[in-house]
Design a protein around this motif. Structure first.
Motif, PDB file in Angstrom:
ATOM      1  N   LEU A 180       0.826  -1.205   0.000  1.00 48.02           N
ATOM      2  CA  LEU A 180       0.000   0.000   0.000  1.00 48.02           C
ATOM      3  C   LEU A 180       0.862   1.258   0.000  1.00 48.02           C
ATOM      4  CD1 LEU A 180      -2.813  -1.061   2.491  1.00 48.02           C
ATOM      5  CD2 LEU A 180      -2.987  -0.812   0.012  1.00 48.02           C
ATOM      6  N   GLN A 181       1.970   1.229   0.717  1.00 48.52           N
ATOM      7  CA  GLN A 181       2.886   2.374   0.713  1.00 48.52           C
ATOM      8  C   GLN A 181       3.462   2.602  -0.684  1.00 48.52           C
ATOM      9  OE1 GLN A 181       5.733   1.419   3.764  1.00 48.52           O
ATOM     10  NE2 GLN A 181       4.539   2.429   5.362  1.00 48.52           N
ATOM     11  N   VAL A 182       3.777   1.516  -1.362  1.00 48.40           N
ATOM     12  CA  VAL A 182       4.291   1.638  -2.731  1.00 48.40           C
ATOM     13  C   VAL A 182       3.234   2.294  -3.619  1.00 48.40           C
ATOM     14  CG1 VAL A 182       4.953   0.337  -4.802  1.00 48.40           C
ATOM     15  CG2 VAL A 182       5.937  -0.264  -2.590  1.00 48.40           C
ATOM     16  N   LYS A 183       2.004   1.852  -3.508  1.00 45.17           N
ATOM     17  CA  LYS A 183       0.931   2.421  -4.335  1.00 45.17           C
ATOM     18  C   LYS A 183       0.750   3.914  -4.044  1.00 45.17           C
ATOM     19  CE  LYS A 183      -0.431  -1.126  -6.638  1.00 45.17           C
ATOM     20  NZ  LYS A 183      -0.194  -1.182  -8.068  1.00 45.17           N
ATOM     21  N   ARG A 184       0.758   4.274  -2.757  1.00 42.80           N
ATOM     22  CA  ARG A 184       0.609   5.690  -2.411  1.00 42.80           C
ATOM     23  C   ARG A 184       1.773   6.508  -2.954  1.00 42.80           C
ATOM     24  NH1 ARG A 184      -1.576   3.536   2.517  1.00 42.80           N
ATOM     25  NH2 ARG A 184       0.491   3.529   3.454  1.00 42.80           N
ATOM     26  N   SER A 185       2.967   5.961  -2.854  1.00 43.93           N
ATOM     27  CA  SER A 185       4.147   6.673  -3.368  1.00 43.93           C
ATOM     28  C   SER A 185       4.073   6.840  -4.879  1.00 43.93           C
ATOM     29  CB  SER A 185       5.431   5.913  -3.004  1.00 43.93           C
ATOM     30  OG  SER A 185       5.586   5.831  -1.614  1.00 43.93           O
TER      31      SER A 185
END
Length: 132
Positions: A91-96
């Motif tokens: 999820l952090q990757v997607k937000r980034s």
């Protein structure tokens, strides 16, 4: 603006690497769990064998099976935790990546405005234009 784009790009790369590391840890834990199950099955088979010396080692084998079962339970709990960490990293990757896309779009729009202003200045700077 371009500096911010570079920073966000580095952030995305770091987030991807953290996600890959979390996935590798998850795979490692799952592999360890499979090894523990196999070891337990092998020991249980050994207990079932009718060997003359078998009776001497039943207690030792039973303790080892119990220890492996406890370790497997701990590993299973660690797998559940690691899956949660892996999902969080994804999820952090997607937000980034979304942030990177927004910043990239902002940079593009800023460049378009700069180009448009340069064109308008060039037109205005020519002086008077005659209309047909």
């Amino acid at each position: 603006m371009r500096e911010r784009l570079k920073k966000v790009d580095r952030l995305v790369n770091v987030q991807r690497q953290l996600h890959r590391n979390a996935e590798l840890q998850l795979v490692s834990l799952e592999h360890r769990e499979a090894e523990l199950k196999t070891a337990q099955e092998e020991l249980l088979q050994a207990m079932g064998d009718t060997d003359a010396l078998h009776g001497l080692f039943v207690d030792v084998i039973a303790k080892r099976v119990k220890m492996l079962a406890l370790e497997e339970a701990k590993t299973r709990a660690a797998i559940v935790d690691q899956r949660a960490v892996t999902v969080a990293k994804a999820l952090q990757v997607k937000r980034s990546e979304k942030l990177f896309s927004r910043v990239k779009e902002d940079v593009r729009q800023s460049q378009e405005k700069t180009d448009l202003n340069a064109i308008l200045e060039a037109i205005v700077g020519r002086g008077s234009t005659s209309l047909p």
